[in-house]
Design a protein around this motif. Structure first.
Motif: not given
Lengths: 288, 288, 288, 288
Positions: A213-216
């Motif tokens: 998950n790239l926004y973590i």
């Protein structure tokens, strides 16, 4: 004020230089008629059978401990002396250490200062983890640097549901998760993209490992906050480890609770070897 | 317990929705015979000339402040009510806010709870910066989110020598430097690679902006630590800004001192709108 | 095979060492009866009035160019000799350069090899940008490293709508955008989080600068792909710059087209100074 | 022009939806009197014993292959049809796929277009790895996404000496190393910090996994460059895997050669499902 009557000695027995330096210290202590005890395996190496003591005895009898090795040696000692208030003096053998504050050249001078009580101490928070399976605790452990959950040799991603103080934070998939103390922030957490945290702070940092998950992002929380990770994984081989040792096999559905350990560890601190100077020297060589 | 006798009102006058919502609140207050005062420019917009008050008067007379806008509106209000203990209630107009905790639908219910004293407050640390040129202070300011030094339209890199509590940390070159409070950690600092920090902590985070030195990493320090940045830059256009506003031109050789501000700001907090829930909702849309 | 009859000379006139080295080269050329021409400002510095030539004359008359300076000097020369097939030999004065391949000690040996035709050349792709305002071209330029759009001293974020070959890719907000050649991948793009790209490849890399959208990542596209950035910004001060120079003011609504330039630049290449060795030496000191 | 006389069918047998969709396709093919063959395990699931064929037979007899599943299904098929020029049509069941280009709703229309030859194809480069131990090859394999070397359940770091075309690049320690094709750049490499690479390019990207050397960055090299990783590791459990499957145990001293595979895989491509659109949709949900 701490009156030093007995010095504890603990060495990384794989390092010849550590053995040599410890022998020099023992000569110095003998010459100055200061009593000492040597940790069992170290004693075998140093031929100090009469001074041999296990960690339990050391904890009861010594006033401070001289460690010869690197950060790994101090991580081991930290578990044995946690909560004892016995100051640990790490003498750096080999590569530059974050926690081992004294270079070998300065050992005798440092011991003198300690015997004269001219030194400061600092407490470092430790971290503890408990694993629950079907509501039963199946593992617990503690350490100074970090608790790491990773997928091991398993090529399936780990799914994590993350809670802090029982509040749901986020779910994500990836190689795993690091929860680190400030002391551990310059170890694995940094490699995985976490921030550097001054070791005197009372916080924890949660750093995901290669999250899909790239926004973590890494998350810094309070020292008294409690992390709960609900783990979901297909296949096997997921492990938990503390300070890079003693992996325990985790299973699908396990819950891991991570928080500040009840006891600190006490380190000897010399003003000229401050954290930022060590950090700068480490970074100069680009290697943490 | 805070007895509410007078409500302060402050709106983002560029948002029609904010005006409409404030009018509804005023109707509600009139109906319930609760006194109120309206910030000068907001009062002009709302045709509330008799209730018009400047920030100084609001600070003296109101018991809590209802803000209609986004995080930007709250950043402005924070500077005016810092150190006053007057709780600010941010009512979110438009995009999801981190600090504006109430959605418009819930305003009346929230006001009821506040009037009944059924709410919690939280204090948020603020940050202050002073610029010294030839040993004279030439600028100071404070804010809730962050202090940013950047090279502006200048294509020369900024050179920074960074000190913490007068200890040299590191020197690096890059586009600049962000020093952020926990509140500001989810703003510009996050875009530049800094960690997310729970807003209740008392720490600062130093985040370099596009550093040319590849080993430089974000650094979390204590809330009472003092940052000093010695700036070196060829050419001009380097600026300092606080909370994204009021840029002050910096020069080669300027020294910037950044630390916790002496006063906090007080926010109204409702349990169901906790930080992690807002964070999760923000991340779900991938936008901070 | 290139027969060298006339050598061009171009120096960074701010560096004394560059002047000294160029003088040594000129002595050497005189001794060996090789003709040479010197770029106008360099000629003034070197007292070589009779050999003075502007860039246009150099382009017509010289067979290769010796540059004394750093990567910045080569960036300047690249623009003047683009498309000419005249090989540029960068002689590194001062800090380690990526493109300036010869250290001063090795200059005479290098010149000998060049005169004997015992050298290789490599072509490096260049990049060009055009700015359209109300469908009219208002600016164009080209360079060897990168095209940078950034918000300058403006504290408002830039909004970018990104298209590649007229296909919509993504919109994001942030400090700006870098479009870099492989040669430029180790410059600003790397600081902003972009990958290192071998300079022999024919690709472009698009690297966002501090994007607020957390899922945005650097993107590598084909060398013949065309990037279009539709810019939206409140306020002013947004600029475009190429190779870190000649900023042109951009406005809300401007469209920037970026693609491979029609001409390459030709560099002299010595096998023992390969890209990976320079990269490793640069990284060893942690500074790009 | 490809004349379609026989359609191959391959499904992810764990997905009910895949079975249902494949049955619909078979009905459609029967109705239109188009011949087909079904991969063995898929045939068992679909009760198509008479049309059952193994991958070798499919390779010889079918003109294109309809795949029902996700990117994982296509990764499997890619190995079996590499170098065959048989176009693969991935029909996306469940979560959004990068390589499975058709949503179930559009299957019949897509098949029609394929039968009418109104489609484009694209070739994707594949990647191969060979492991040498004491100069003997002990393992080889190939795939479409990536070759991953990681430390498995071992808590010792892997030491990597990296060479490209026999030139030494760098040595570093960490959790491991990913070498990815452009197709694989949006998979594991992206999670570990690598760039997104347009799938049509002929390059490889080397992405370190949690490197302890802070200056190490992802590196993009040419499609014909050869990567050699000399591995050093204390302890055991280091593994190599290709496309996330078939881990092979690596040992201290192993050498891994990674390069472009000799054969490509051929995919059906529909203009309205371009790479950037899929990327944007994936990013919108923040999940790769």
């Amino acid at each position: 004020m701490i009156l030093i009557s007995t010095v504890g000695i603990f060495i990384n027995i794989k390092k010849d230089e550590a053995i040599k330096m410890a022998e020099k210290l023992i000569d110095y202590l003998k010459k100055n008629e200061i009593d000492y005890l040597v940790e069992s395996r170290s004693a075998d190496c140093l031929n100090e059978k009469e001074k041999k003591a296990n960690f339990k005895e050391l904890r009861e009898k010594v006033d401070f401990v001289a460690l010869f090795g690197g950060d790994g040696t101090l991580l081991r000692a930290a578990r044995h002396f946690a909560g004892s208030d016995i100051p640990l003096l790490g003498i750096n053998i080999g590569s530059l250490g974050f926690m081992t504050v004294i270079e070998v050249e300065a050992v005798e001078k440092a011991i003198d200062l300690i015997l004269k009580n001219e030194f400061e101490i600092e407490n470092r928070m430790m971290i503890t983890a408990e694993v629950y399976r079907d509501n039963c605790e199946v593992y617990n452990g503690f350490g100074l640097n970090d608790v790491v959950i990773n997928r091991g040799a398993n090529f399936n991603l780990i799914g994590v549901e993350l809670f802090i103080n029982n509040q749901f934070v986020s779910s994500f998939k990836g190689d795993g998760l690091i929860v680190s103390t400030p002391t551990g922030s310059t170890a694995y957490s940094l490699s995985a993209g976490g921030p550097i945290i001054h070791p005197g702070l009372e916080v924890l940092v949660i750093t995901p490992i290669s999250p899909h998950n790239l926004y973590i992002r890494p998350l810094v929380i309070g020292g008294n906050d409690e992390v709960l990770a609900d783990l979901e994984v297909a296949g096997s081989n997921m492990k938990i480890s503390i300070d890079g040792r003693c992996g325990f096999d985790l299973r699908n559905g396990d819950q891991v609770k991570i928080k500040k350990a009840p006891h600190d560890v006490t380190l000897v601190k010399f003003p000229e070897r401050n954290f930022y100077r060590i950090l700068r020297e480490k970074m100069r060589i680009g290697m943490i």
